[in-house]
Write a protein that holds these residues in place. Structure first.
Motif, short mmCIF file in Angstrom:
data_model
loop_
_atom_site.label_atom_id
_atom_site.label_comp_id
_atom_site.label_asym_id
_atom_site.label_seq_id
_atom_site.Cartn_x
_atom_site.Cartn_y
_atom_site.Cartn_z
N LEU A 173 0.83 -1.20 0.00
CA LEU A 173 0.00 0.00 0.00
C LEU A 173 0.86 1.26 0.00
N GLN A 174 1.96 1.23 0.76
CA GLN A 174 2.88 2.37 0.76
C GLN A 174 3.49 2.56 -0.62
N ALA A 175 3.84 1.46 -1.27
CA ALA A 175 4.41 1.54 -2.62
C ALA A 175 3.41 2.16 -3.59
N ILE A 176 2.14 1.79 -3.47
CA ILE A 176 1.10 2.38 -4.33
C ILE A 176 1.06 3.90 -4.11
N ASN A 177 1.09 4.33 -2.87
CA ASN A 177 1.09 5.76 -2.58
C ASN A 177 2.32 6.45 -3.17
N ASP A 178 3.48 5.81 -3.01
CA ASP A 178 4.72 6.38 -3.54
C ASP A 178 4.67 6.50 -5.06
N TYR A 179 4.20 5.45 -5.72
CA TYR A 179 4.07 5.50 -7.17
C TYR A 179 3.11 6.61 -7.59
N GLN A 180 2.00 6.76 -6.88
CA GLN A 180 1.03 7.79 -7.24
C GLN A 180 1.64 9.19 -7.16
N LYS A 181 2.45 9.41 -6.14
CA LYS A 181 3.12 10.71 -6.02
C LYS A 181 4.04 10.95 -7.23
N ARG A 182 4.74 9.91 -7.65
CA ARG A 182 5.63 10.04 -8.80
C ARG A 182 4.84 10.24 -10.09
#
Length: 72
Positions: free
Chosen positions: A17-26
């Motif tokens: 879930l954190q990775a999804i958030n990080d990707y969305q920011k990018r």
């Protein structure tokens, strides 16, 4: 049920879930369409991993499964 396995699955879910958030920011930050396409693809893979982990948790934690049906 092996509680260590359940702990590992939950921690992995948190990380996905954190990775999804990080990707969305990018994704939101780049104007390069070719990079955006790659980041969206990677994010979609993390979403698949999240679904797989949640399904495993539901199958291995009866109380969690119950909450999917009985929550407020």
């Amino acid at each position: 049920m092996n509680h260590n396995d359940l702990d590992m699955a939950r921690q992995s879910l948190v990380e996905e879930l954190q990775a999804i958030n990080d990707y969305q920011k990018r994704i939101d930050s780049t104007s390069d369409e070719s990079l955006k396409k790659i980041l969206i693809h990677n994010s979609d893979e993390e979403k698949e991993h999240t679904a797989m982990l949640m399904e495993w948790i539901r199958q291995n934690d009866p109380e969690q499964e119950k909450m999917f049906h009985d929550h407020d």
